[in-house]
Design an enzyme around this catalytic site. Structure first.
Site, PDB file in Angstrom:
ATOM      1  N   ASP A  51       0.858  -1.184   0.000  1.00 17.94           N
ATOM      2  CA  ASP A  51       0.000   0.000   0.000  1.00 17.94           C
ATOM      3  C   ASP A  51       0.897   1.237   0.000  1.00 17.94           C
ATOM      4  O   ASP A  51       1.680   1.450   0.931  1.00 17.94           O
ATOM      5  CB  ASP A  51      -0.885  -0.015   1.246  1.00 17.94           C
ATOM      6  CG  ASP A  51      -2.037   0.977   1.169  1.00 17.94           C
ATOM      7  OD1 ASP A  51      -2.135   1.692   0.150  1.00 17.94           O
ATOM      8  OD2 ASP A  51      -2.824   1.040   2.119  1.00 17.94           O
TER       9      ASP A  51
ATOM     10  N   ASP B 114      -2.857   2.465  -6.110  1.00 15.24           N
ATOM     11  CA  ASP B 114      -1.838   2.548  -5.057  1.00 15.24           C
ATOM     12  C   ASP B 114      -1.747   1.333  -4.142  1.00 15.24           C
ATOM     13  O   ASP B 114      -1.019   1.368  -3.147  1.00 15.24           O
ATOM     14  CB  ASP B 114      -2.052   3.801  -4.213  1.00 15.24           C
ATOM     15  CG  ASP B 114      -3.404   3.812  -3.519  1.00 15.24           C
ATOM     16  OD1 ASP B 114      -4.277   3.003  -3.885  1.00 15.24           O
ATOM     17  OD2 ASP B 114      -3.599   4.638  -2.602  1.00 15.24           O
ATOM     18  N   GLU B 115      -2.457   0.262  -4.443  1.00 13.88           N
ATOM     19  CA  GLU B 115      -2.317  -0.924  -3.601  1.00 13.88           C
ATOM     20  C   GLU B 115      -2.597  -2.192  -4.388  1.00 13.88           C
ATOM     21  O   GLU B 115      -3.325  -2.183  -5.381  1.00 13.88           O
ATOM     22  CB  GLU B 115      -3.216  -0.851  -2.364  1.00 13.88           C
ATOM     23  CG  GLU B 115      -4.694  -0.819  -2.652  1.00 13.88           C
ATOM     24  CD  GLU B 115      -5.529  -0.867  -1.375  1.00 13.88           C
ATOM     25  OE1 GLU B 115      -5.194  -1.657  -0.461  1.00 13.88           O
ATOM     26  OE2 GLU B 115      -6.523  -0.136  -1.297  1.00 13.88           O
TER      27      GLU B 115
END
Length: 356
Positions: A10, A104-105
């Site tokens: 993350d 983003d993860e």
């Protein structure tokens, strides 16, 4: 069956961190990505801003009340996508089993990996170092034997940290956790659990599966399993998108049906461009209306066959909009989505366009 080795990566305050990286004058200052006007919404907040209670999806007006010296910057999704692609390329050097959740993860299954490394912890640390070297950004990582625990672990040492939950530690870790910390349990569900005397993972484990299903429906089975640190979901690199949608918060409230139809047209066009590009068709149209007191109204209608004509999609959306009239208050946001998609096309983890 041997335990899997799952990593959840993350990125730390991703959008805001990219802006601070590219604009040195923003470093160390409270930054919000999104529209700074009275009708704006925070897309992301730096850790400096989060200390004041600023968070994503918060109205910009509220964010400025919490942090009067908050600095707003416009989103640059093309840049975020480019950085996300760099990060994804790093993941691909270690495993083909990558399940992106957003820009983003992502989850990575490194049980069998391309480097032949036995330690998932070493892989996670190496990936974090590579991300820092390549992008000058930090990432947090969680390592465990299933996705639920890996996600919890990555939240445990943010920002710029790593946390490992070993197979013999899973149940004890879940037991001591406040129910609000559970991935998949939102604010409303947590409040209901509190009313039933469930405050922690240990409390949740004491409830039978029948009790949880009676009170929480189908989700009850999921809650029963995660209370025991059980999660059999595989890392799925080709996740199927369940819906596609577009929405917009308007600079001025909309009062008339004509204004709302005009506001809906570019959103319809946005969704239909995706349909034409992917050749994935859906059967259910949903229109979302948010009034200026933040009350949200939704209406949906399904077609027996997949919708393959833009005009039919537009007509259904307009009909759903009209069914809400007369409205008690002016409208601040409109949205339209298409769901029940045909599953013939894989979803490659690309994040939907957000309108700010």
């Amino acid at each position: 069956m041997p335990n899997r080795k799952i990593i959840h990566i993350d990125m730390d305050a991703f959008f805001a961190s990219v802006e601070q990286r590219d604009h040195p004058e923003l470093r160390g200052k409270p930054v919000a990505v999104g529209g700074g006007g009275d009708r704006g919404v925070v897309a992301a907040a730096s850790y400096e801003a989060r200390k004041y209670g600023v968070r994503s999806a918060m109205a910009s007006r509220t964010a400025k009340q919490k942090c009067p010296h908050l600095i707003f910057v416009k989103s640059r999704f093309d840049v975020y996508k480019q950085v996300s692609a760099q990060i994804r390329a790093i993941f691909a050097e270690y495993t083909p089993l990558i399940e992106p959740l957003s820009l983003d993860e992502a989850y990575l299954d490194v049980t069998e990996n391309l480097k032949g490394m036995k330690s998932a912890t070493l892989i996670a640390n190496e990936i974090r170092q590579r991300i820092r070297q390549t992008t000058r950004l930090t990432a947090s990582a969680g390592v465990s034997y299933n996705k639920f625990l890996a996600k919890l672990a990555s939240d445990h040492r943010k920002p710029d940290g790593i946390f490992v939950i070993k197979p013999e530690e899973g149940e004890a870790f879940v037991a001591q956790l406040a129910i609000e910390r559970f991935h998949g349990i939102g604010r409303v569900t947590a409040q209901k659990m509190h009313s039933l005397g469930i405050q922690s993972g240990a409390d949740l484990r004491q409830r039978t599966e029948d009790f949880l299903r009676q009170n929480f429906g189908k989700s009850g089975g999921y809650y029963y399993r995660i209370a025991r640190a059980q999660d059999d979901r595989p890392v799925e690199p080709d996740r199927i998108r369940k819906s596609v949608g577009s929405e917009n918060t308007f600079a001025h409230d909309l009062d008339t049906l004509a204004e709302m139809q005009s506001g809906l047209i570019p959103l319809i066009e946005d969704v239909w461009q995706w349909v034409e590009r992917t050749r994935v068709y859906g059967r259910t149209v949903t229109v979302k209306i948010k009034l200026n007191d933040f009350q949200t109204l939704t209406r949906s209608r399904s077609s027996f066959l997949p919708i393959r004509e833009r005009k039919f999609f537009e007509n259904l959306a307009f009909e759903l909009l009209e069914e809400n009239f007369p409205l008690p208050l002016p409208v601040r946001l409109l949205g339209v989505s298409l769901s029940n998609l045909e599953d013939s096309q894989p979803f490659e983890g690309k994040q939907l366009t957000l309108n700010f």
